[in-house]
Design a protein around this motif. Structure first.
Motif, PDB file in Angstrom:
ATOM      1  N   UNK A  17     -32.334  12.700   2.781  1.00 50.66           N
ATOM      2  CA  UNK A  17     -31.885  11.612   3.647  1.00 50.66           C
ATOM      3  C   UNK A  17     -32.874  10.457   3.551  1.00 50.66           C
ATOM      4  N   UNK A  18     -32.380   9.232   3.518  1.00 52.04           N
ATOM      5  CA  UNK A  18     -33.284   8.077   3.539  1.00 52.04           C
ATOM      6  C   UNK A  18     -32.657   6.992   4.421  1.00 52.04           C
ATOM      7  N   UNK A  19     -33.516   6.315   5.161  1.00 48.82           N
ATOM      8  CA  UNK A  19     -33.080   5.287   6.105  1.00 48.82           C
ATOM      9  C   UNK A  19     -33.951   4.057   5.965  1.00 48.82           C
ATOM     10  N   UNK A  20     -33.336   2.903   6.097  1.00 48.92           N
ATOM     11  CA  UNK A  20     -34.071   1.647   6.118  1.00 48.92           C
ATOM     12  C   UNK A  20     -34.811   1.532   7.454  1.00 48.92           C
ATOM     13  N   UNK A  21     -36.105   1.304   7.391  1.00 50.09           N
ATOM     14  CA  UNK A  21     -36.935   1.269   8.599  1.00 50.09           C
ATOM     15  C   UNK A  21     -36.446   0.251   9.620  1.00 50.09           C
ATOM     16  N   UNK A  22     -36.157  -0.964   9.173  1.00 50.80           N
ATOM     17  CA  UNK A  22     -35.799  -2.018  10.122  1.00 50.80           C
ATOM     18  C   UNK A  22     -34.449  -1.752  10.784  1.00 50.80           C
ATOM     19  N   UNK A  23     -33.486  -1.244  10.025  1.00 48.32           N
ATOM     20  CA  UNK A  23     -32.187  -0.891  10.628  1.00 48.32           C
ATOM     21  C   UNK A  23     -32.343   0.256  11.621  1.00 48.32           C
ATOM     22  N   UNK A  24     -33.160   1.237  11.261  1.00 46.47           N
ATOM     23  CA  UNK A  24     -33.403   2.369  12.157  1.00 46.47           C
ATOM     24  C   UNK A  24     -34.062   1.913  13.454  1.00 46.47           C
ATOM     25  N   UNK A  25     -35.017   0.999  13.362  1.00 48.22           N
ATOM     26  CA  UNK A  25     -35.669   0.477  14.565  1.00 48.22           C
ATOM     27  C   UNK A  25     -34.688  -0.266  15.466  1.00 48.22           C
ATOM     28  N   UNK A  26     -33.760  -1.007  14.867  1.00 48.06           N
ATOM     29  CA  UNK A  26     -32.742  -1.710  15.646  1.00 48.06           C
ATOM     30  C   UNK A  26     -31.895  -0.719  16.434  1.00 48.06           C
ATOM     31  N   UNK A  27     -31.474   0.350  15.784  1.00 50.41           N
ATOM     32  CA  UNK A  27     -30.649   1.371  16.444  1.00 50.41           C
ATOM     33  C   UNK A  27     -31.435   2.068  17.549  1.00 50.41           C
TER      34      UNK A  27
END
Length: 72
Positions: free
Chosen positions: A37-47
């Protein structure tokens, strides 16, 4: 938040995925794998920040609001 100073991509190991059953499998042949699994840090922080806002609304609502989730 600690995640804000982390790498731009968050890489995690997901659940173990079983491959379809075969009648004959070689001795060293894998029968499954861990999902990557990989996630974009900035999008994850927004969520996560939006989730914090919702949790605070529920916490301060004196029982008038609730947060419904479909499981994790």
């Amino acid at each position: 938040m600690l995640l804000a100073i982390g790498p731009l991509e968050l890489k995690l190991t997901g659940p173990f995925i079983l491959l379809p059953k075969k009648e004959i499998r070689m001795p060293n042949e894998p029968y499954g794998y861990y999902e990557k699994l990989s996630y974009d840090r900035d999008n994850l922080l927004t969520v996560i920040n939006q989730l914090v806002v919702w949790c605070n609304l529920v916490s301060n609502s004196a029982g008038e609001r609730y947060l419904h989730h479909g499981g994790i």
